[in-house]
Design a protein around this motif. Sequence first.
Motif, short mmCIF file in Angstrom:
data_model
loop_
_atom_site.label_atom_id
_atom_site.label_comp_id
_atom_site.label_asym_id
_atom_site.label_seq_id
_atom_site.Cartn_x
_atom_site.Cartn_y
_atom_site.Cartn_z
N ILE A 112 -1.33 6.89 -58.59
CA ILE A 112 -0.85 6.04 -57.49
C ILE A 112 0.18 6.82 -56.69
CG2 ILE A 112 0.29 3.88 -56.85
CD1 ILE A 112 -0.60 2.73 -59.56
N ARG A 113 -0.16 7.20 -55.48
CA ARG A 113 0.75 7.91 -54.59
C ARG A 113 1.48 6.88 -53.72
NH1 ARG A 113 -0.21 13.43 -54.52
NH2 ARG A 113 1.90 13.42 -53.66
N ALA A 114 2.76 7.13 -53.49
CA ALA A 114 3.57 6.15 -52.77
C ALA A 114 4.62 6.84 -51.91
CB ALA A 114 4.24 5.19 -53.76
N LYS A 115 5.16 6.07 -50.99
CA LYS A 115 6.30 6.50 -50.18
C LYS A 115 7.32 5.37 -50.20
CE LYS A 115 4.36 4.70 -45.87
NZ LYS A 115 3.91 5.01 -44.49
N LYS A 116 8.49 5.64 -49.72
CA LYS A 116 9.55 4.63 -49.71
C LYS A 116 9.16 3.45 -48.82
CE LYS A 116 14.48 4.11 -48.54
NZ LYS A 116 14.93 3.63 -49.86
N LEU A 117 9.36 2.25 -49.34
CA LEU A 117 9.06 1.04 -48.59
C LEU A 117 10.27 0.61 -47.77
CD1 LEU A 117 7.27 -1.54 -48.06
CD2 LEU A 117 8.46 -2.55 -50.03
N LEU A 118 10.05 0.40 -46.49
CA LEU A 118 11.02 -0.28 -45.65
C LEU A 118 10.45 -1.66 -45.34
CD1 LEU A 118 12.18 2.56 -43.23
CD2 LEU A 118 13.43 1.56 -45.15
N MET A 119 11.10 -2.67 -45.88
CA MET A 119 10.56 -4.02 -45.83
C MET A 119 11.03 -4.76 -44.58
SD MET A 119 10.63 -6.79 -48.90
CE MET A 119 12.42 -6.97 -48.86
N GLU A 120 10.08 -5.32 -43.85
CA GLU A 120 10.44 -6.06 -42.64
C GLU A 120 11.21 -7.32 -43.00
OE1 GLU A 120 8.57 -7.52 -38.37
OE2 GLU A 120 7.23 -6.89 -39.99
N ASN A 121 12.28 -7.57 -42.28
CA ASN A 121 13.11 -8.75 -42.49
C ASN A 121 12.41 -9.95 -41.88
OD1 ASN A 121 15.06 -10.74 -42.59
ND2 ASN A 121 16.74 -9.38 -42.01
N MET A 122 11.99 -10.89 -42.73
CA MET A 122 11.24 -12.05 -42.23
C MET A 122 12.10 -12.97 -41.37
SD MET A 122 8.78 -13.00 -45.45
CE MET A 122 7.82 -14.13 -44.43
N GLU A 123 13.41 -12.86 -41.53
CA GLU A 123 14.30 -13.70 -40.73
C GLU A 123 14.69 -13.04 -39.41
OE1 GLU A 123 17.61 -14.70 -43.17
OE2 GLU A 123 16.41 -15.88 -44.60
#
Length: 294
Positions: free
Chosen positions: A133-144
């Motif tokens: 499983i290859r991955a990169k850093k997640l930047l999570m969108e602010n739902m608010e």
Amino acid sequence: MLTKTSAAHKAQILAEALPYIKRFFDKTIVIKYGGNAMTDPKLQDCFARDVVLLKLVGMNPVVVHGGGPQINELLDRLGKKGTFIQGMRVTDEETMDVVEMVLGGAVNKDIVNLINRHGGKAVGLTGQDGNFIRAKKLLMENMEAPGEYIDVGQVGDITSIDPSIIAFLDSGDFIPVIAPIGVGAEGETYNINADVVAGKLAEILGAEKLILLTNTPGVLDKAGNLLTGLTPKDIDDMVADGTLSGGMLPKISSALDAARSGVKTVHIIDGRVEHALLLEVLTDEGVGTLIKAK
């Protein structure tokens, strides 16, 4: 000795299962294992026996596990409090060490041993094994605040999954048991939500089913009634009006992505029910919410 009534009931159950065994023979079923089913000894045994039975009748179960309660327990012992934003665990460097220790070590091996004790041939993996499983850093969108992003630390966003190792294990009648830890381009490790890994893996493998075990009866409306036979549009509407929120969001997002990407059916089921997995796969009624691809 069986009575005439009990014998007829058991025969009916077996007859009901036969069409499903035929329909799903040699099909891949990705199972997200979490919640009470992971912590209650009786439910643990039920789960392991269910997975082994599915394999023995010709299906290809692939298990992706969480371990939130176990991670929280170790964090508490270290005097560190777990923090969640929009259902995702905030993972700093110290927390990542705990995640690797718990998920890739203790929990993964416990599940492997449990399945093997019940007659299966389970093999434990993390995303680091073979760069699976290859991955990169997640930047999570602010739902608010749409357009803004939240830094949740060493939480990963999947960039690719190599299905060859799963195919190899399936061909040898092994049952893959996967800890949701990814690896980055520089060898850094990432904590990935287990629902997200299960959903993406189901897409990549072209799974017949994605089954998510939860601590709820399934998807509920605002009045607490169980819903089933939902379409992606139904789910979108429920997220928009706030019916679905919090820890259910990663599950729903994974379920929708999988349904839209070719997984025929997605099931969110009550892991607190004994043999919930068999009931969902091999009976007419099931024990949770069915989400259809269309």
